[in-house]
Design a protein around this motif. Sequence first.
Motif: not given
Length: 409
Positions: A243-244, A300-303, A379-380, A386-389
């Motif tokens: 998705a990213l 990855m999520g933090l990034a 941004l969404t 990021g939250a999913v990761l």
Amino acid sequence: MRGTVTDTGPGESSGAVPAPPEPVRSSWAAVFSLAVGVFGLLTAEYLPASLLTPMASDLGVSEAMAGQAVTVTAVAAMLSGLLTASLTRKLDRRFVLLGFTALLIVSNLLVATATTMTVLMLMRILLGIALGGFWSMAAAVAMRLVPAALVPRAVSVIFSGIAVATIVAVPLGSYLGDLAGWRSTFLAAAGLGVLTLVFQFFALPTMKPRNTARLGTLWEVLRRPGFGLGIAGMLLVHIGHYALFTYIRPALESVVQVDTGKLTLVLFVFGVANFAGTLAAGRLLEYSLRLTLALTPALMGLAALGVALFPAGQIGYVALVILWGLAFGGVSVAWSNWATRMVPDQAESAGGLVVVGVQSAIAGGAAAGGVLFGVGGVLTVFTVSGAVLLASALLIAWRVAAPRRGVGG
């Protein structure tokens, strides 16, 4: 001595699954020949992305239709990943791998001479068969080429071919296409396949079949304690990433504010970081599989959240993108190792399920990212992904079994 899989730690499955005997000495030439094979396959898969316009124009179809050359490859790879272990269970693994490389050559040669989109699509299906089958077998074959303690390192070397293809395939394909035409680019890919076939012919040892897999084996593997939950965790990680990744260019342009001149450079650095992460993961896996499985999506999520939510400045944003690339480099290596350690007696079937999961996540992640992008922009996409990761990292750390090779018994 080695030869069993011992499960330790919270959330892990109990008991031990007998592992096949490991080789006495390493065959690194064979390992590197597989890495070259992965590079050739992934390069061929990615080429249409850089040659879409001239391919469409020459064949008299729309760019959207030409883009389906990528789709049919992915679908064929999914089916091949599922079926390879059962359909080739009586064949020497060396000949199976050489056969997949031969399919790569034939596919590229016939794509280069295709006069209709139908022929091109059929030849890309051949590529998908080779890609899915080769990938599903890679980690299982690594177990037969090096001692157990070196399997994580060997798998990281093999999968480094993916990272290298990610770095060079699109820009090199574009350059060669402009220089000599898109057909010549596929001929060059076929030439690479010939060199790979020669390398593998001399490097790969005989590997007699010891696989008892049938179609029903896939369901049996999924029902093994902890395996289905692990696949769910793997799907979340890959969906979050793709998705990213689908919207990395809009993110670089609108959030990081990278101009067109620097865009290619940042994407190249992302690819280099991905390659470095693949090799680093091999070392980290020798220390802890669980740590590698959980750490990669956490970083990855933090990034992703850093890019979406914090004013890091252009240098800071680029650093976060590099961190993302570095972390994702370890994902394929970690999950391939996890699958073979969880089910060492049916490693090829486990690898096939990983291939299907990843290919499904590519489609699902891109689709989910499109919905999020339509709702709230890039941004969404980065915030939710990021939250999913991060959620997947927590699930993996707490609940996903992370077996290690036992040294006793």
